[in-house]
Design a protein around this motif. Structure first.
Motif, PDB file in Angstrom:
ATOM      1  N   TRP A  45      40.738  31.160  42.345  1.00 16.93           N
ATOM      2  CA  TRP A  45      40.328  31.791  43.591  1.00 16.93           C
ATOM      3  C   TRP A  45      40.356  30.841  44.782  1.00 16.93           C
ATOM      4  O   TRP A  45      39.809  29.741  44.750  1.00 16.93           O
ATOM      5  CB  TRP A  45      38.920  32.385  43.487  1.00 16.93           C
ATOM      6  N   ARG A  46      41.062  31.277  45.799  1.00 14.01           N
ATOM      7  CA  ARG A  46      41.034  30.678  47.136  1.00 14.01           C
ATOM      8  C   ARG A  46      41.114  31.835  48.118  1.00 14.01           C
ATOM      9  O   ARG A  46      41.660  32.882  47.814  1.00 14.01           O
ATOM     10  CB  ARG A  46      42.223  29.736  47.386  1.00 14.01           C
ATOM     11  N   ASP A  47      40.616  31.655  49.295  1.00 14.85           N
ATOM     12  CA  ASP A  47      40.686  32.697  50.312  1.00 14.85           C
ATOM     13  C   ASP A  47      42.083  32.679  50.937  1.00 14.85           C
ATOM     14  O   ASP A  47      42.262  32.347  52.116  1.00 14.85           O
ATOM     15  CB  ASP A  47      39.606  32.473  51.372  1.00 14.85           C
ATOM     16  N   HIS A  48      43.087  33.038  50.113  1.00 11.09           N
ATOM     17  CA  HIS A  48      44.482  32.865  50.506  1.00 11.09           C
ATOM     18  C   HIS A  48      45.340  33.861  49.733  1.00 11.09           C
ATOM     19  O   HIS A  48      45.148  34.061  48.529  1.00 11.09           O
ATOM     20  CB  HIS A  48      44.931  31.430  50.198  1.00 11.09           C
ATOM     21  N   ARG A 187      35.427  38.607  50.100  1.00  6.51           N
ATOM     22  CA  ARG A 187      35.969  37.710  49.079  1.00  6.51           C
ATOM     23  C   ARG A 187      37.419  38.042  48.734  1.00  6.51           C
ATOM     24  O   ARG A 187      38.227  37.143  48.452  1.00  6.51           O
ATOM     25  CB  ARG A 187      35.108  37.782  47.814  1.00  6.51           C
ATOM     26  N   TYR A 188      37.776  39.331  48.761  1.00  3.02           N
ATOM     27  CA  TYR A 188      39.069  39.744  48.228  1.00  3.02           C
ATOM     28  C   TYR A 188      40.054  40.243  49.279  1.00  3.02           C
ATOM     29  O   TYR A 188      41.157  40.651  48.922  1.00  3.02           O
ATOM     30  CB  TYR A 188      38.859  40.835  47.173  1.00  3.02           C
ATOM     31  N   ARG A 190      41.961  38.735  51.306  1.00  5.12           N
ATOM     32  CA  ARG A 190      43.233  37.999  51.180  1.00  5.12           C
ATOM     33  C   ARG A 190      43.621  37.799  49.713  1.00  5.12           C
ATOM     34  O   ARG A 190      44.770  38.025  49.338  1.00  5.12           O
ATOM     35  CB  ARG A 190      43.128  36.647  51.893  1.00  5.12           C
TER      36      ARG A 190
END
Length: 321
Positions: A45-48, A187-188, A190
Motif C-alpha cells: 500500500w502506497r497512496d499512489h 485510503r483507496y 488512488r
C-alpha cells in the motif's frame, strides 16, 4: 472430451451445487483470496495509482495464473477437468447465498421487524442501515440483488465460457478486489483505482447480458427495455446502471434516489421513474428473477461454447478442402 463439453458439464454441475449447497460457512476460497489480498495490500500500500495497479496485477493475475496452471495440468484428464470446472463454478458463483440473504431481510420486513432487517442488511450491501426506513431497506435489497446477479453469477459464467477455469477465477478475483479497495475512500481513492477500472472492464459483458435476460425473463419486456434504454446511463456505475434499470422496469418498481455509504450521502438518479415504490414483496420477485437469469446465462454460455466449436470445426474443414 472436448473443452467446450467439459465447460458445459462442469458449469452445469457447479451451478447445481450452488443451488443445493450455497456457499460454505467456513473455508470459502473467495474469503481465503480476500485474506491473501489483504496481506499483499499491507506490503504494497502506497497512496499512489502505480502501487495499486501492482497490487491488482499480483492478486488477480496471480490467481488467474495459478488457475491456468492447474487447468493445464489436467488437460488430458476429462473427468478431472470437469470436476475442476464444477468445483470452481460452485466456489465463485453466489446466487443461492444472495437469495437467502435477500429473503431473510424480506421475511423480517414482512414480520414488521425493521430492526432485524437493519441488522442483516450489511450482509448484503454496504449502506448505512440505521438511516433507512422499511421502504428504503426493501429498495436497497432489490438494487443489491440486481447488481449482484451480474457480479456474483452472470459475469463469472460469461468469463468461464470465454476462458475456462482461469476466466472464472480471474473474474471473481477482480470483483473481490474491487469490493475491497475499489471504493472512493481517502485510503483507496488512488490505490484502488486500477482495481475499480479493471472491474468495470471485466463486468461490462456480464452486465449487458444480465440486463438483456431481465428483459426476456422479467415479465414486462417493454418496461425493462425502456428503463434500460432511458435510465441506465444516468447511473454513476457503467455496469450497475443497465442491470438496475432493467430490473426496475421488469419488476415495475422505482429504484435509485438518496442513499448513504459510510456516512457519505449520495443522491442518485431515479431509475424507471414511472414505477411504484419498492415493497417488501418485491424482494421475492427480484430473487426469482435473479435465479431465472442465472440459469438462462448458463444456457446462453453453453450454447455459445458449443456454437463456437462447431464454427471452428467448419472453418477447419473448409481449410482442408
Amino acid at each position: 472430451m472436448r473443452a467446450d463439453r467439459r465447460f458445459v458439464y462442469g458449469a452445469t454441475a457447479g451451478l447445481a451445487g450452488d443451488l443445493l449447497l450455497g456457499d460454505p460457512r467456513r473455508g470459502h476460497p473467495v474469503a481465503a483470496f480476500g485474506r491473501a489480498a489483504g496481506g499483499v495490500e499491507g506490503v504494497l500500500w502506497r497512496d499512489h495509482r502505480g502501487w495499486g495497479a501492482l497490487h491488482t496485477v499480483v492478486c488477480a493475475g496471480g490467481a488467474a495464473a495459478a488457475a491456468a496452471l492447474l487447468s493445464r495440468g489436467l488437460r488430458g484428464r476429462s473427468a478431472a477437468s470437469v470436476a475442476l470446472t464444477a468445483a470452481t463454478t460452485w466456489a465463485v458463483v453466489g446466487g443461492t447465498s444472495l437469495g437467502r440473504e435477500a429473503r431473510a431481510i424480506g421475511g423480517a420486513l414482512a414480520a414488521g421487524d425493521v430492526d432485524v432487517a437493519r441488522e442483516r442488511l450489511p450482509h448484503l450491501c454496504g449502506r448505512d442501515p440505521q438511516a433507512l426506513n422499511e421502504q428504503q431497506i426493501a429498495r436497497a435489497v432489490v438494487e443489491s440483488v440486481a447488481e449482484n446477479t451480474s457480479d456474483a453469477v452472470v459475469g463469472a459464467l460469461v468469463w468461464g465460457a470465454l476462458a475456462g477455469v482461469p476466466g472464472l477465477v480471474g473474474f471473481r478475483a477482480v470483483n473481490t478486489l474491487d469490493a475491497m479497495v475499489g471504493h472512493k475512500s481517502p485510503r483507496y481513492r488512488r490505490f484502488g483505482w486500477a482495481s475499480a477500472r479493471l472491474d468495470d472492464v471485466a463486468g461490462w459483458p456480464g452486465a449487458r447480458l444480465t440486463a438483456a435476460l431481465a428483459v426476456l425473463a422479467g415479465g414486462d419486456a417493454r418496461g425493462a427495455a425502456r428503463a434500460w434504454r432511458d435510465d441506465a446511463k444516468k447511473h454513476p456505475s457503467p455496469n450497475a446502471g443497465p442491470v438496475e434499470a432493467a430490473f426496475a422496469g421488469a419488476l415495475g418498481v422505482r429504484l435509485g434516489g438518496t442513499l448513504s455509504y459510510g456516512g457519505r450521502v449520495e443522491h442518485r438518479p431515479v431509475l424507471n421513474g414511472d414505477g411504484r415504490p419498492v415493497q417488501f414483496g418485491d424482494i421475492e420477485r427480484a430473487v426469482r428473477l435473479s435465479r431465472r437469469i442465472g440459469w438462462l446465462t448458463l444456457a446462453t454460455c453453453a450454447a455459445g461454447r458449443l456454437a463456437g466449436h462447431a464454427l471452428r470445426a467448419r472453418r477447419a474443414g473448409k481449410g482442408r478442402g
